[in-house]
Write a protein that holds these residues in place. Structure first.
Motif, PDB file in Angstrom:
ATOM      1  N   UNK A  65       0.811  -1.222   0.000  1.00 11.70           N
ATOM      2  CA  UNK A  65       0.000   0.000   0.000  1.00 11.70           C
ATOM      3  C   UNK A  65       0.844   1.272   0.000  1.00 11.70           C
ATOM      4  N   UNK A  66       2.072   1.185   0.492  1.00  5.60           N
ATOM      5  CA  UNK A  66       2.919   2.378   0.506  1.00  5.60           C
ATOM      6  C   UNK A  66       3.300   2.805  -0.907  1.00  5.60           C
ATOM      7  N   UNK A  67       3.230   1.901  -1.858  1.00  5.60           N
ATOM      8  CA  UNK A  67       3.523   2.284  -3.243  1.00  5.60           C
ATOM      9  C   UNK A  67       2.512   3.310  -3.756  1.00  5.60           C
ATOM     10  N   UNK A  68       1.296   3.293  -3.214  1.00  4.40           N
ATOM     11  CA  UNK A  68       0.314   4.314  -3.573  1.00  4.40           C
ATOM     12  C   UNK A  68       0.758   5.695  -3.095  1.00  4.40           C
ATOM     13  N   UNK A  69       1.373   5.738  -1.926  1.00  9.97           N
ATOM     14  CA  UNK A  69       1.888   7.002  -1.396  1.00  9.97           C
ATOM     15  C   UNK A  69       3.004   7.530  -2.296  1.00  9.97           C
ATOM     16  N   UNK A  70       3.857   6.645  -2.776  1.00 13.79           N
ATOM     17  CA  UNK A  70       4.934   7.052  -3.676  1.00 13.79           C
ATOM     18  C   UNK A  70       4.346   7.581  -4.983  1.00 13.79           C
ATOM     19  N   UNK A  71       3.318   6.933  -5.474  1.00 14.00           N
ATOM     20  CA  UNK A  71       2.660   7.370  -6.709  1.00 14.00           C
ATOM     21  C   UNK A  71       2.086   8.772  -6.548  1.00 14.00           C
ATOM     22  N   UNK A  72       1.442   9.017  -5.433  1.00  8.48           N
ATOM     23  CA  UNK A  72       0.881  10.343  -5.162  1.00  8.48           C
ATOM     24  C   UNK A  72       1.986  11.372  -4.974  1.00  8.48           C
ATOM     25  N   UNK A  73       3.080  10.971  -4.370  1.00  2.59           N
ATOM     26  CA  UNK A  73       4.214  11.876  -4.184  1.00  2.59           C
ATOM     27  C   UNK A  73       4.780  12.335  -5.525  1.00  2.59           C
ATOM     28  N   UNK A  74       4.762  11.472  -6.527  1.00  4.74           N
ATOM     29  CA  UNK A  74       5.253  11.861  -7.857  1.00  4.74           C
ATOM     30  C   UNK A  74       4.389  12.977  -8.456  1.00  4.74           C
ATOM     31  N   UNK A  75       3.091  12.911  -8.232  1.00  3.33           N
ATOM     32  CA  UNK A  75       2.205  13.965  -8.747  1.00  3.33           C
ATOM     33  C   UNK A  75       2.456  15.269  -7.990  1.00  3.33           C
ATOM     34  N   UNK A  76       2.633  15.187  -6.685  1.00  2.00           N
ATOM     35  CA  UNK A  76       2.912  16.399  -5.910  1.00  2.00           C
ATOM     36  C   UNK A  76       4.290  16.982  -6.237  1.00  2.00           C
ATOM     37  N   UNK A  77       5.274  16.133  -6.538  1.00  2.00           N
ATOM     38  CA  UNK A  77       6.576  16.642  -6.986  1.00  2.00           C
ATOM     39  C   UNK A  77       6.436  17.359  -8.326  1.00  2.00           C
ATOM     40  N   UNK A  78       5.609  16.816  -9.193  1.00  2.00           N
ATOM     41  CA  UNK A  78       5.349  17.476 -10.473  1.00  2.00           C
ATOM     42  C   UNK A  78       4.711  18.836 -10.246  1.00  2.00           C
ATOM     43  N   UNK A  79       3.798  18.908  -9.279  1.00  2.00           N
ATOM     44  CA  UNK A  79       3.163  20.191  -8.963  1.00  2.00           C
ATOM     45  C   UNK A  79       4.199  21.215  -8.496  1.00  2.00           C
ATOM     46  N   UNK A  80       5.183  20.755  -7.741  1.00  2.00           N
ATOM     47  CA  UNK A  80       6.218  21.667  -7.245  1.00  2.00           C
ATOM     48  C   UNK A  80       7.064  22.243  -8.380  1.00  2.00           C
ATOM     49  N   UNK A  81       7.322  21.454  -9.416  1.00  2.00           N
ATOM     50  CA  UNK A  81       8.227  21.879 -10.481  1.00  2.00           C
ATOM     51  C   UNK A  81       7.537  22.555 -11.658  1.00  2.00           C
ATOM     52  N   UNK A  82       6.238  22.378 -11.789  1.00  2.00           N
ATOM     53  CA  UNK A  82       5.531  22.939 -12.945  1.00  2.00           C
ATOM     54  C   UNK A  82       4.569  24.027 -12.480  1.00  2.00           C
ATOM     55  N   UNK A  83       4.865  25.286 -12.807  1.00  2.00           N
ATOM     56  CA  UNK A  83       3.910  26.344 -12.467  1.00  2.00           C
ATOM     57  C   UNK A  83       2.664  26.227 -13.347  1.00  2.00           C
ATOM     58  N   UNK A  84       1.520  26.452 -12.755  1.00  2.00           N
ATOM     59  CA  UNK A  84       0.273  26.340 -13.492  1.00  2.00           C
ATOM     60  C   UNK A  84      -0.395  24.979 -13.365  1.00  2.00           C
ATOM     61  N   UNK A  85       0.232  24.075 -12.641  1.00  2.00           N
ATOM     62  CA  UNK A  85      -0.335  22.749 -12.383  1.00  2.00           C
ATOM     63  C   UNK A  85      -0.614  22.664 -10.895  1.00  2.00           C
ATOM     64  N   UNK A  86      -1.885  22.521 -10.542  1.00  2.00           N
ATOM     65  CA  UNK A  86      -2.268  22.512  -9.131  1.00  2.00           C
ATOM     66  C   UNK A  86      -2.992  21.215  -8.800  1.00  2.00           C
ATOM     67  N   UNK A  87      -2.638  20.661  -7.647  1.00  2.00           N
ATOM     68  CA  UNK A  87      -3.207  19.390  -7.195  1.00  2.00           C
ATOM     69  C   UNK A  87      -3.637  19.553  -5.750  1.00  2.00           C
ATOM     70  N   UNK A  88      -4.784  18.970  -5.404  1.00  2.00           N
ATOM     71  CA  UNK A  88      -5.218  18.976  -4.010  1.00  2.00           C
ATOM     72  C   UNK A  88      -5.860  17.640  -3.691  1.00  2.00           C
ATOM     73  N   UNK A  89      -5.756  17.268  -2.439  1.00  6.99           N
ATOM     74  CA  UNK A  89      -6.376  16.037  -1.985  1.00  6.99           C
ATOM     75  C   UNK A  89      -5.470  14.829  -2.074  1.00  6.99           C
ATOM     76  N   UNK A  90      -6.063  13.655  -1.880  1.00  5.49           N
ATOM     77  CA  UNK A  90      -5.340  12.393  -1.889  1.00  5.49           C
ATOM     78  C   UNK A  90      -5.806  11.499  -3.034  1.00  5.49           C
ATOM     79  N   UNK A  91      -7.096  11.485  -3.279  1.00  2.00           N
ATOM     80  CA  UNK A  91      -7.654  10.592  -4.290  1.00  2.00           C
ATOM     81  C   UNK A  91      -7.426  11.135  -5.698  1.00  2.00           C
ATOM     82  N   UNK A  92      -7.552  12.428  -5.891  1.00  7.38           N
ATOM     83  CA  UNK A  92      -7.388  13.017  -7.222  1.00  7.38           C
ATOM     84  C   UNK A  92      -6.001  12.748  -7.806  1.00  7.38           C
ATOM     85  N   UNK A  93      -4.912  12.988  -7.063  1.00  9.90           N
ATOM     86  CA  UNK A  93      -3.604  12.675  -7.647  1.00  9.90           C
ATOM     87  C   UNK A  93      -3.403  11.182  -7.888  1.00  9.90           C
ATOM     88  N   UNK A  94      -4.013  10.354  -7.060  1.00 11.69           N
ATOM     89  CA  UNK A  94      -3.899   8.909  -7.253  1.00 11.69           C
ATOM     90  C   UNK A  94      -4.570   8.487  -8.553  1.00 11.69           C
TER      91      UNK A  94
END
Length: 112
Positions: A65-94
């Motif tokens: 199940x922790x692999x899901x956390x890593x998957x979500x972390x990749x989306x949040x890392x993308x949000x940090x590096x790309x201006x104009x891309x916004x993510x919120x929540x837990x289920x949406x990035x998954x």
């Protein structure tokens, strides 16, 4: 080379379409979507395997199940590096990451 370009253009189009159906994801424009697809591909290719290797004991203890956390972390890392891309929540990035990965796999099969 042309397969590479087609792949990222289609993925960028998908990144533009997903926010219409999934609350919690916002993309400003097509240039942002193209950058999101490039950054996600880079992170999933180079950073995610390292994180999975480092977190193997935790992933093993949680029965994967922790692999899901890593998957979500990749989306949040993308949000940090790309201006104009916004993510919120837990289920949406998954869900976003799962759709992106599935489409990337399908496109990889057709654009070899």
């Amino acid at each position: 080379m042309i397969g590479f370009v087609i792949r990222f253009l289609v993925l960028a189009g998908l990144v533009m379409i997903i926010p219409n159906y999934l609350k919690g994801i916002e993309v400003d424009g097509f240039a942002t979507a193209l950058l999101v697809s490039l950054v996600m591909a880079f992170l999933n290719s180079f950073v995610k395997p390292v994180l999975k290797f480092i977190s193997f004991p935790i992933t093993f203890a949680t029965l994967g199940l922790f692999s899901l956390v890593i998957t979500i972390a990749m989306v949040y890392l993308t949000e940090m590096y790309v201006p104009g891309f916004k993510v919120s929540g837990f289920v949406a990035p998954l869900i976003f990451s799962m759709i992106f990965s599935f489409a990337n796999s399908i496109l990889g099969f057709f654009t070899k």
